[in-house]
Design a protein around this motif. Structure first.
Motif, PDB file in Angstrom:
ATOM      1  N   LYS A  83       1.400   0.988   3.477  1.00 52.11           N
ATOM      2  CA  LYS A  83       0.072   0.580   3.938  1.00 52.11           C
ATOM      3  C   LYS A  83      -0.228   1.147   5.321  1.00 52.11           C
ATOM      4  CE  LYS A  83      -0.295  -3.736   1.305  1.00 52.11           C
ATOM      5  NZ  LYS A  83      -0.417  -5.210   1.386  1.00 52.11           N
ATOM      6  N   LYS A  84       0.810   1.142   6.173  1.00 55.90           N
ATOM      7  CA  LYS A  84       0.624   1.698   7.516  1.00 55.90           C
ATOM      8  C   LYS A  84       0.315   3.195   7.447  1.00 55.90           C
ATOM      9  CE  LYS A  84       3.507  -1.537  10.167  1.00 55.90           C
ATOM     10  NZ  LYS A  84       4.737  -1.660  11.001  1.00 55.90           N
ATOM     11  N   VAL A  85       1.098   3.905   6.598  1.00 55.41           N
ATOM     12  CA  VAL A  85       0.887   5.346   6.448  1.00 55.41           C
ATOM     13  C   VAL A  85      -0.505   5.624   5.896  1.00 55.41           C
ATOM     14  CG1 VAL A  85       1.620   7.397   5.188  1.00 55.41           C
ATOM     15  CG2 VAL A  85       3.329   5.866   6.184  1.00 55.41           C
ATOM     16  N   LYS A  86      -0.909   4.836   4.883  1.00 51.62           N
ATOM     17  CA  LYS A  86      -2.229   4.999   4.292  1.00 51.62           C
ATOM     18  C   LYS A  86      -3.322   4.734   5.325  1.00 51.62           C
ATOM     19  CE  LYS A  86      -4.976   3.527   0.324  1.00 51.62           C
ATOM     20  NZ  LYS A  86      -5.029   2.625  -0.861  1.00 51.62           N
ATOM     21  N   TYR A  87      -3.118   3.695   6.133  1.00 52.85           N
ATOM     22  CA  TYR A  87      -4.099   3.364   7.171  1.00 52.85           C
ATOM     23  C   TYR A  87      -4.196   4.480   8.206  1.00 52.85           C
ATOM     24  CZ  TYR A  87      -6.201   1.109  11.227  1.00 52.85           C
ATOM     25  OH  TYR A  87      -6.994   0.823  12.300  1.00 52.85           O
ATOM     26  N   ILE A  88      -3.021   4.994   8.603  1.00 49.13           N
ATOM     27  CA  ILE A  88      -2.996   6.066   9.611  1.00 49.13           C
ATOM     28  C   ILE A  88      -3.684   7.320   9.072  1.00 49.13           C
ATOM     29  CG2 ILE A  88      -1.476   7.659  10.857  1.00 49.13           C
ATOM     30  CD1 ILE A  88       0.528   5.338  11.118  1.00 49.13           C
ATOM     31  N   LYS A  89      -3.421   7.639   7.790  1.00 50.17           N
ATOM     32  CA  LYS A  89      -4.080   8.798   7.190  1.00 50.17           C
ATOM     33  C   LYS A  89      -5.597   8.610   7.147  1.00 50.17           C
ATOM     34  CE  LYS A  89      -0.312  10.464   4.228  1.00 50.17           C
ATOM     35  NZ  LYS A  89       0.124  10.708   2.826  1.00 50.17           N
TER      36      LYS A  89
END
Length: 292
Positions: free
Chosen positions: A61-67
């Motif tokens: 979720k963090k990676v998706k949010y950062i992307k």
């Protein structure tokens, strides 16, 4: 009974144990129990796997949010870049282009200005109810202006010298001569691209919209005033090869009243004016008239 109670106590402590919130003594107690209790060991393994799975999902979720954030940031940067480029085009590129054109036209104009001691210029007015043509001769510091009033069939020929001017008027049934003193000799060529500093050049570049066109088959730049409310219809047609004005379109007003638009065209001939062209007519044929 004691073993079941121990399992219950250990299972209650497992969350804190996993989060490393228990003391050393409690850790030793839990680990000793787990080593000998398969059930509690199984529960501990399941809890750790569940936590690891939650951590992986959270990381995703963090990676998706950062992307997603980075994507929005790129869009914002691109938008800002486009706005900056538009600003550059509107406030720098266009004036810069106009500045180059105006500077080039003035340089070319100066070459012909040096030849203005001998030049013939024909000026035509469209439409016109009075002056149809205006022939201008310049030679060796003397000016000759011939105005033809088509409506009245009258021709006025003026000779301008450094110290006086003479005007010969030929009408249908009369010939008059008037003499005036203290005349000022004008530059025969109109320089509509004149500037004396970079500041003036920049202001001029913002004062005109410059496009291309032609007059009588000659390629020219069209300088249209950007102050259309103050000077509606004002345009200058400057020949690209010479920097000379080929045509002007100007609004006409009398006592603040709009009288429409007049078109003025110019034709040039350098080094062709002769002494015969500048010869005065016989003054004895004219009646001397004193100007009031």
């Amino acid at each position: 009974m004691k073993e079941k109670n121990d399992c219950k106590i250990v299972q209650d402590l497992l969350p804190n144990y996993i989060d490393k919130l228990t003391s050393k003594e409690t850790n030793a107690y839990i680990e000793e129990h787990i080593n000998g209790c398969k059930e509690c060991k199984k529960i501990l393994d399941a809890m750790q796997k569940d936590i690891q799975l939650q951590e992986k999902n959270l990381e995703k979720k963090k990676v998706k949010y950062i992307k997603k954030y980075n994507h929005k940031l790129r869009i914002l940067k691109t938008t800002l870049l486009i706005i900056i480029l538009i600003f550059v085009v509107l406030f720098i590129a266009f004036p810069g282009r106009n500045m180059i054109i105006i500077a080039s036209l003035q340089d070319k104009f100066k070459e012909y200005e040096q030849q203005s001691d001998n030049v013939y210029i024909k000026t035509s007015y469209y439409p016109s109810q009075t002056v149809a043509t205006y022939d201008n001769y310049y030679k060796d510091g003397i000016e000759k202006h011939v105005m033809t009033f088509s409506e009245d069939n009258v021709t006025s020929t003026q000779y301008v010298y450094p110290n006086q001017s003479k005007t010969f008027v030929d009408g249908p049934d009369y010939k008059n001569l008037s003499i005036m003193g203290g005349q000022y000799l004008y530059n025969p060529l109109n320089n509509y691209t004149y500037y004396d500093s970079l500041k003036t050049l920049f202001i001029m570049s913002r004062s005109y919209e410059i496009t291309s066109g032609e007059v009588n088959g000659k390629a020219c730049y069209i300088l249209e005033s950007t102050y259309k409310k103050e000077t509606p219809g004002l345009e200058f047609y400057i020949e690209k090869d010479t920097g000379l004005a080929l045509q002007t379109i100007q609004p006409v007003s009398v006592n603040g009243e709009d009288k429409g638009i007049i078109t003025i065209r110019y034709e040039y001939s350098f080094g062709t004016v002769t002494d015969e062209d500048m010869q005065e007519p016989d003054v004895t044929e004219y009646t001397l008239v004193e100007d009031n």
